[in-house]
Design an enzyme around this catalytic site. Structure first.
Site, PDB file in Angstrom:
ATOM      1  CB  SER A 143      -0.897   0.022   1.243  1.00 19.45           C
ATOM      2  OG  SER A 143      -1.500   1.287   1.430  1.00 19.45           O
TER       3      SER A 143
ATOM      4  CE1 TYR B 149      -4.690  -2.281   4.727  1.00 19.42           C
ATOM      5  CE2 TYR B 149      -3.578  -0.194   4.307  1.00 19.42           C
ATOM      6  CZ  TYR B 149      -4.183  -1.349   3.838  1.00 19.42           C
ATOM      7  OH  TYR B 149      -4.276  -1.569   2.479  1.00 19.42           O
TER       8      TYR B 149
END
Length: 250
Positions: free
Chosen positions: A140, A154
């Site tokens: 990401s 995350y």
């Protein structure tokens, strides 16, 4: 000659979108996810559009690590060879540390890192036996720096996944192995996981994002921000900003 591509978390979101893009290229697909009803609907739609490809489905909860190895091996036995494996399955839960939401953060850490490790182990077991293959990991853009609040855990899992991928690339380069490893750093792509998030800058729809992801995978590059614009320059800048400025932005 058709390739066989295995995608985890293929029942929705980025996994489904990549499956559609690869099917349009004539690739055979090994698709797995927890929601088999959605996998079946996807398979039926893709075969109606691309009748010459082969699609096989398996139920898979990536947090069941023994099942990960079993499913990957079953796909290899069925197809004979797996050319590419996309480690895509993951979740986006998370809360600020110390707010009583440890279980949510732990689940995110376990699914996005430990279960990704299981998928990479199972993939490399296959690729080492074959002595070829392309492993793709979906990190990401949040992995470029530590992120605050709901994204802290995350982002940390995506950093870990990127580091695993890079370490593996170094090992394979040292061994002069034909096995390749690509890490994707998607920016903001609208999927079910973030459909309720408002006012997200530079967000693109799932089809645009998945086209960019598949284009990046096919490029053969080791690391890619997707879509390339504006996330490549944003990633470059974010890696260099002082914490004081990051605090103002986020």
């Amino acid at each position: 000659m058709s390739r066989t591509i295995l995608i985890t978390g293929a029942s929705s979101g980025l996994g489904e979108g990549m499956a559609r893009e690869f099917a349009a290229r004539g690739d055979n697909l090994a698709l797995c996810a927890r929601r088999t009803d959605r996998l079946e609907s996807l398979r039926d739609d893709l075969l109606a559009r691309h009748p010459d490809i082969t699609i096989s489905l398996r139920a898979l909860d990536v947090d069941n690590h023994d099942q990960v190895f079993d499913v990957f091996r079953e796909f290899q036995e069925e197809f004979g060879t797996i050319d590419r494996i996309v480690v895509n399955a993951g979740i986006g839960k998370g809360q600020p540390l110390g707010t009583g939401k440890f279980r949510a953060n732990r689940q995110t850490a376990e699914t996005n890192f430990v279960s990704a490790l299981a998928q990479m182990e199972a993939a490399m077991e296959i690729f080492r036996t074959q002595n070829h293959g392309h492993l793709v990991t979906v990190s990401s853009v949040t992995a470029v720096r530590g992120m605050p609040g709901n994204v802290t855990t995350y982002a940390a899992t995506k950093v870990g996944l990127a580091a695993l991928s890079e370490g593996l690339r170094v090992e394979l380069a040292k061994a002069k192995s034909p096995i390749r490893v690509t890490t994707l750093y998607p920016g903001y792509i609208r999927t079910e996981i973030n459909e309720k998030v408002k006012n997200t800058p530079f967000i693109v729809d799932a089809r645009t994002g998945c086209k960019a992801m598949v284009k990046a995978i096919e490029s053969g590059k080791q690391e890619c921000f997707v879509p390339s614009w504006p996330w490549t320059p944003i990633g470059f800048v974010m890696r260099r900003l002082p914490v004081s400025i990051l605090a103002r932005i986020f």
